[in-house]
Design a protein around this motif. Structure first.
Motif, PDB file in Angstrom:
ATOM      1  N   GLU A   1     -16.123  29.147 -28.107  1.00  0.00           N
ATOM      2  CA  GLU A   1     -15.505  29.175 -29.438  1.00  0.00           C
ATOM      3  C   GLU A   1     -15.813  30.486 -30.166  1.00  0.00           C
ATOM      4  N   PHE A   2     -15.717  31.563 -29.434  1.00  0.00           N
ATOM      5  CA  PHE A   2     -16.015  32.903 -29.968  1.00  0.00           C
ATOM      6  C   PHE A   2     -15.098  33.257 -31.136  1.00  0.00           C
ATOM      7  N   ASP A   3     -13.832  32.857 -31.043  1.00  0.00           N
ATOM      8  CA  ASP A   3     -12.875  33.249 -32.077  1.00  0.00           C
ATOM      9  C   ASP A   3     -13.231  32.632 -33.423  1.00  0.00           C
ATOM     10  N   LYS A   4     -13.785  31.425 -33.402  1.00  0.00           N
ATOM     11  CA  LYS A   4     -14.205  30.784 -34.650  1.00  0.00           C
ATOM     12  C   LYS A   4     -15.279  31.612 -35.347  1.00  0.00           C
ATOM     13  N   ILE A   5     -16.202  32.159 -34.561  1.00  0.00           N
ATOM     14  CA  ILE A   5     -17.237  33.036 -35.111  1.00  0.00           C
ATOM     15  C   ILE A   5     -16.618  34.340 -35.604  1.00  0.00           C
ATOM     16  N   ASN A   6     -15.737  34.898 -34.786  1.00  0.00           N
ATOM     17  CA  ASN A   6     -15.149  36.199 -35.082  1.00  0.00           C
ATOM     18  C   ASN A   6     -14.322  36.180 -36.361  1.00  0.00           C
TER      19      ASN A   6
END
Length: 294
Positions: free
Chosen positions: A271-276
């Motif tokens: 879920e990298f995009d949620k962090i980004n």
């Protein structure tokens, strides 16, 4: 002091009270007068202060300066002050990032039995609201202390947790835990569902894309990765209550090119995009790979 990340001619730099500074930084778990002074003399102006009382995966202290969190709302920031003063005196025109280690302390685990160490089993304790609350209280107390004493020196903060303090949760291998079962049922809005069996989760190790539509596995892996991302975002949001977007907030996360095979979903970085996309996070330290260093 106000600081932020700015992009100039395609390059990410730091702006501190209107002054542009190169983002190249010095970070060492063993800072000494010589290595800090050498980098400072070479033109480096950003330095990392590592605040931790815990041991690394190599069983040695992350920081030789010592602990700052000694019990339930019992803080003593003298050791942090000593480290900041060391950098302040050695690199007088430099700025520092405070790296705050948020993992479970031994005394907390003793007072809260049944909870695992977040350093190695992050996903099993990330559902524990008491751990999150106690840890966010520590984080905010530390930030208040630093901002009161070193506002003009500190450019920002890094929040650290999980294995190697890079928010990995792979060492629990997607294990079950009562905390996780309760949170999983809330996630799926189904009080009767159970976590997938170990046999179901242990698919062929090189099977990155499931050949079958195994909804139990897919749902659980989405849950596991959202759990890690949401834990990071929780602490980022709590930190912003103190710095109010006046300082840079960063973390080490998103090692997509480093995580191979089962590490991809077990580590919790899908879920990298949620962090980004989070407005609470300004800076991601994300290596393309460590493997070339061999």
């Amino acid at each position: 002091m106000k600081s932020r990340v700015v992009k100039i001619n395609g390059v990410n730099l730091f702006e501190v009270d209107g002054k542009i500074i190169d983002s190249l930084a010095f970070k060492s778990f063993r800072p000494t007068y010589k290595n800090v002074k050498d980098f400072y003399d070479a033109g480096i102006r950003i330095f990392h202060v590592y605040c931790s009382g815990l041991a690394s995966g190599l069983k040695v202290p992350y920081s030789l300066f010592g602990e700052t969190w000694f019990g339930d709302h019992v803080y003593n920031f003298d050791n942090l002050d000593k480290q900041i003063e060391f950098f302040k005196n050695t690199a007088p025109e430099g700025y520092v990032f405070i790296n705050v280690h948020l993992d479970t302390r031994p005394w907390w685990l003793e007072q809260n039995p049944g909870n695992p160490n977040s350093f190695t089993h992050l996903s099993e304790v990330a559902c524990n609201e008491k751990w999150k609350k106690d840890t966010s209280d520590y984080l905010k107390a530390l930030i208040r202390h630093v901002e009161e004493k070193y506002n003009d020196l500190v450019i920002g903060y890094f929040i650290l947790g999980g294995y190697t303090t890079e928010w990995f949760s792979e060492f629990d291998h997607e294990e079950s835990h009562p905390n996780k079962l309760k949170a999983y049922r809330e996630y799926l809005k189904n009080e009767n569902i159970d976590l997938p069996s170990k046999e179901m989760l242990e698919r062929p190790k090189d099977e990155i894309f499931l050949k079958e539509n195994i909804s139990e596995v897919i749902n659980y892996r989405k849950f596991n990765n959202n759990l890690i991302a949401d834990t990071v975002l929780y602490f980022a949001h709590e930190a912003q209550k103190e710095i109010r977007h006046t300082k840079i907030l960063g973390l080490f996360f998103g090692y997509i090119l480093e995580l191979l095979y089962e590490r991809m979903w077990e580590a919790g970085h899908i879920e990298f995009d949620k962090i980004n996309r989070s407005p609470d996070i300004d800076l991601l330290a994300t290596p393309s790979s460590y493997q070339f260093r061999a």
